[in-house]
Each structure stands twice: as structure tokens, then as C-alpha cells.
Design a protein around this motif. Structure first.
Motif, PDB file in Angstrom:
ATOM      1  N   TRP A  42       1.062  -1.262  -0.092  1.00 41.81           N
ATOM      2  CA  TRP A  42      -0.258  -0.373   0.708  1.00 41.81           C
ATOM      3  C   TRP A  42       0.711   1.106  -0.123  1.00 41.81           C
ATOM      4  O   TRP A  42       1.675   0.598   0.406  1.00 41.81           O
ATOM      5  N   ILE A  43      -0.142   2.287  -0.621  1.00 40.08           N
ATOM      6  CA  ILE A  43       1.585   3.959  -0.464  1.00 40.08           C
ATOM      7  C   ILE A  43       1.014   4.840   0.673  1.00 40.08           C
ATOM      8  O   ILE A  43       1.932   4.854   1.110  1.00 40.08           O
ATOM      9  N   ASP A  44      -0.793   4.156   1.192  1.00 39.61           N
ATOM     10  CA  ASP A  44      -1.193   4.940   2.079  1.00 39.61           C
ATOM     11  C   ASP A  44      -0.969   4.584   3.718  1.00 39.61           C
ATOM     12  O   ASP A  44      -0.973   3.614   3.266  1.00 39.61           O
ATOM     13  N   ALA A  45      -1.169   5.300   4.633  1.00 38.86           N
ATOM     14  CA  ALA A  45      -1.643   4.394   5.282  1.00 38.86           C
ATOM     15  C   ALA A  45      -2.798   4.962   5.948  1.00 38.86           C
ATOM     16  O   ALA A  45      -3.705   5.742   5.254  1.00 38.86           O
ATOM     17  N   ILE A  46      -3.746   4.035   6.921  1.00 40.30           N
ATOM     18  CA  ILE A  46      -4.470   3.740   6.777  1.00 40.30           C
ATOM     19  C   ILE A  46      -5.409   5.151   8.305  1.00 40.30           C
ATOM     20  O   ILE A  46      -4.341   5.384   8.340  1.00 40.30           O
ATOM     21  N   ASP A  47      -6.577   5.376   7.078  1.00 43.47           N
ATOM     22  CA  ASP A  47      -6.444   7.048   8.192  1.00 43.47           C
ATOM     23  C   ASP A  47      -7.389   6.638   9.525  1.00 43.47           C
ATOM     24  O   ASP A  47      -8.555   5.955   9.743  1.00 43.47           O
ATOM     25  N   ALA A  48      -6.695   7.247  10.529  1.00 46.07           N
ATOM     26  CA  ALA A  48      -7.039   6.409  11.760  1.00 46.07           C
ATOM     27  C   ALA A  48      -8.392   6.967  12.342  1.00 46.07           C
ATOM     28  O   ALA A  48      -9.885   6.578  13.313  1.00 46.07           O
ATOM     29  N   GLU A  49      -8.917   8.252  11.863  1.00 48.70           N
ATOM     30  CA  GLU A  49     -10.122   9.198  11.539  1.00 48.70           C
ATOM     31  C   GLU A  49     -10.985   8.699  10.967  1.00 48.70           C
ATOM     32  O   GLU A  49     -12.120   8.037  12.289  1.00 48.70           O
ATOM     33  N   LYS A  50     -10.746   8.501  10.233  1.00 45.41           N
ATOM     34  CA  LYS A  50     -12.268   7.372   9.211  1.00 45.41           C
ATOM     35  C   LYS A  50     -12.762   6.208  10.446  1.00 45.41           C
ATOM     36  O   LYS A  50     -14.017   4.985  10.314  1.00 45.41           O
ATOM     37  N   LEU A  51     -11.464   5.294  10.607  1.00 40.91           N
ATOM     38  CA  LEU A  51     -11.514   4.091  11.111  1.00 40.91           C
ATOM     39  C   LEU A  51     -11.958   3.956  12.400  1.00 40.91           C
ATOM     40  O   LEU A  51     -12.936   3.482  12.637  1.00 40.91           O
ATOM     41  N   ALA A  52     -11.691   5.156  13.047  1.00 36.03           N
ATOM     42  CA  ALA A  52     -12.601   5.285  14.487  1.00 36.03           C
ATOM     43  C   ALA A  52     -13.900   5.543  14.203  1.00 36.03           C
ATOM     44  O   ALA A  52     -14.744   4.676  14.883  1.00 36.03           O
ATOM     45  N   ALA A  53     -13.998   6.571  13.781  1.00 35.65           N
ATOM     46  CA  ALA A  53     -15.353   6.494  12.443  1.00 35.65           C
ATOM     47  C   ALA A  53     -16.365   5.146  12.843  1.00 35.65           C
ATOM     48  O   ALA A  53     -17.357   4.959  13.123  1.00 35.65           O
ATOM     49  N   PHE A  54     -15.539   4.512  11.865  1.00 34.44           N
ATOM     50  CA  PHE A  54     -16.195   3.320  11.324  1.00 34.44           C
ATOM     51  C   PHE A  54     -16.582   1.975  12.971  1.00 34.44           C
ATOM     52  O   PHE A  54     -17.743   1.334  12.362  1.00 34.44           O
ATOM     53  N   ILE A  55     -16.043   2.413  13.357  1.00 33.83           N
ATOM     54  CA  ILE A  55     -15.860   1.402  14.365  1.00 33.83           C
ATOM     55  C   ILE A  55     -17.038   2.095  15.625  1.00 33.83           C
ATOM     56  O   ILE A  55     -17.952   1.135  15.704  1.00 33.83           O
ATOM     57  N   ARG A  56     -16.932   3.188  15.730  1.00 32.72           N
ATOM     58  CA  ARG A  56     -17.900   3.672  16.545  1.00 32.72           C
ATOM     59  C   ARG A  56     -19.212   3.451  15.934  1.00 32.72           C
ATOM     60  O   ARG A  56     -20.144   3.567  16.980  1.00 32.72           O
ATOM     61  N   ARG A  57     -20.001   3.187  15.427  1.00 31.09           N
ATOM     62  CA  ARG A  57     -20.887   2.741  14.406  1.00 31.09           C
ATOM     63  C   ARG A  57     -21.329   1.306  14.691  1.00 31.09           C
ATOM     64  O   ARG A  57     -22.401   0.744  14.024  1.00 31.09           O
ATOM     65  N   GLY A  58     -19.970   0.522  15.321  1.00 33.61           N
ATOM     66  CA  GLY A  58     -20.452  -1.456  15.696  1.00 33.61           C
ATOM     67  C   GLY A  58     -20.277  -1.587  14.607  1.00 33.61           C
ATOM     68  O   GLY A  58     -20.545  -3.253  14.917  1.00 33.61           O
ATOM     69  N   GLN A  59     -19.741  -1.186  13.728  1.00 31.69           N
ATOM     70  CA  GLN A  59     -19.089  -2.375  12.551  1.00 31.69           C
ATOM     71  C   GLN A  59     -17.795  -3.106  12.608  1.00 31.69           C
ATOM     72  O   GLN A  59     -16.877  -2.420  13.439  1.00 31.69           O
TER      73      GLN A  59
END
Length: 263
Positions: free
Chosen positions: A232-249
Motif C-alpha cells: 500500500w502507498i498510504d497509511a490507514i486513516d485513523a479518524e475514518k477507522l474510529a468513526a467506522f468502529i463507533r458505528r459498531g461495524q
């Protein structure tokens, strides 16, 4: 003004609270002396807790409370930055959260659990000390670099992600996938870590999460789709990951069901 949080039903009705007058500066400091065991990062968790007690007793941080609960505690959800805010929480026993456990750095929080902490998802950006195991049925995210976490037992979850957050684990880290920032999670036992730029990470993330990351993670500089065999060229977007987890996914794809053997 002294009891700003007294009009709303509290999340922990059986806990002693500074806002209710059942905890004082002296008794809160005595609880810290008794229960704060961490030595990681030169006891920054203890320093932060002491600082908050002094601020709260001095009239600052009046919108955050000091709480002490004796015995095992089960909650539907725990978010320390949500009003009524929690600046310091000490649980003498196990803490079980059916949904999301999330502490905060802004406003800063300190949570000490003398037993184990179990939740569906854990997102920690503040100071967290767990004397037993830290367990999540879906995901554990260690985020931001201004606080730290110390776990005296094991850290267990299908997905464990770190982002510049210092984590000391006295036991082991047990997960299907541990990724993010390797150097900031230290454990007494070796664990498998996969760099977030490794194609193997993409293979186990859930299709829904891959769609969230598609633009940032899987395209090259010209906007073309990256070679699936290339890192992969870029890293994981931590803010988008956290928002996804907050939705219970769940962050990970469900494992394929084993094929039945033909008789």
C-alpha cells in the motif's frame, strides 16, 4: 455550580462521586495510592490522575467528575467524554461494556480497572490502566500520542490497531490482525504484527471498511488503482477507522466457513 451534574441521572448511580460530595480530594488521592499500579512511561497515568484531582478540587474542569465504583460493573456503553463527563474513573472489579468503551484525551480522562475490561469495541485515546485482561469481541484501537495504556494481563481482540499510542502489555497480544504503528505497542510475549501497507492487511479487512478507505489507501499518485501485489502507498486513516468502529461495524471480514467434506 458545585453540583452541575447532579440534575441528570448518572451512568453509575452506585458509584461515589466528587460532584455528589461522597468523594473528596483526600479520599480520591488515597484511592489512587491504593489502586494505581502502573509504572509505564514513568507513571504518567498516575501523574495525570493526580493533576485532574487537583484541578477538580480547585474549581477547574467542573464539567468532569471523579468516580469510584466497588464491585463488578456492567454498562451498555461507556464514553468518558460524553456529558456528564468522567475525568477519573476507578473500578474495583471487572468492567464489562456491552457496546463501545471509549475514553478521551480532549477532555483528558484516566480510567483504572482493577479487574478485566471487556467490551464489544475499545477506542482509547486517554490514560487507561487495566490490572487484568483487556478484551474486545470486535476491535481495539489505541489512538493519539499524548497518553498511554498499561495492561497487566493479555490484550485480546480480532483486530488491534495502534496509532502513535504508547501501550505496555505485561501478557500477550492475541488477535487475528495487529497493525498500525508497531513500535508503540510493547508486550512481554511476541506477537505477529503486519505493517498496514502490507497487502495481507487488505485481504482480511471487511469489504465495508475497504470502501471507506478506497480513495486514500488503494490508489497510486496518478489516481490509478494500485497493483494488488504491491505494498500500500498510504497509511490507514485513523479518524475514518474510529468513526467506522463507533458505528459498531467489525473491522475484519468474517472468516470463510469451513467446507464440508464430501462423504
Amino acid at each position: 455550580m458545585a453540583n452541575m451534574m447532579g440534575t441528570k441521572k448518572h451512568l453509575l448511580p452506585k458509584a461515589q462521586r466528587f460532584s455528589a460530595g461522597t468523594l473528596t480530594e483526600e479520599s480520591a488521592l488515597a484511592l489512587l495510592k491504593k489502586h494505581a499500579r502502573g509504572k509505564f512511561a514513568k507513571s504518567s497515568t498516575l501523574r495525570s490522575a493526580k493533576r485532574f484531582i487537583e484541578q477538580r478540587a480547585g474549581g477547574d474542569r467542573a464539567d468532569s467528575d471523579i468516580l469510584h465504583h466497588v464491585g463488578n460493573l456492567t454498562l451498555e456503553e461507556l464514553v468518558t467524554g460524553r456529558r456528564p463527563r468522567i475525568g477519573l474513573l476507578i473500578v474495583e472489579g471487572d468492567l464489562t461494556v456491552k457496546g463501545r468503551y471509549e475514553d478521551s484525551l480532549d477532555p483528558e480522562s484516566v480510567v483504572i480497572v482493577t479487574g478485566s475490561l471487556r467490551a464489544r469495541d475499545v477506542i482509547t485515546t486517554g490514560f487507561l490502566e487495566v490490572h487484568g485482561d483487556l478484551v474486545a469481541s470486535q476491535s481495539i484501537l489505541f489512538l493519539d500520542n499524548d497518553a498511554c495504556c498499561e495492561v497487566f494481563g493479555d490484550v485480546s481482540a480480532p483486530f488491534v490497531y495502534t496509532n502513535y499510542h504508547a501501550v505496555k502489555v505485561h501478557g500477550g497480544v492475541k488477535a487475528r490482525l495487529v497493525t498500525g504503528d508497531a513500535k508503540h505497542i510493547r508486550s512481554a510475549q511476541k506477537h505477529a504484527f503486519i505493517e498496514e501497507t502490507d497487502p495481507r492487511v487488505r485481504e482480511v479487512l471487511s469489504p465495508k471498511l475497504l470502501k471507506v478507505f478506497a480513495d486514500e489507501v488503494f490508489e497510486d499518485e496518478e489516481g490509478e488503482e494500485a497493483d494488488p501485489e504491491a505494498p500500500w502507498i498510504d497509511a490507514i486513516d485513523a479518524e475514518k477507522l474510529a468513526a467506522f468502529i463507533r458505528r459498531g461495524q467489525p473491522a475484519l471480514a468474517q472468516p470463510a466457513a469451513p467446507r464440508r467434506r464430501k462423504k
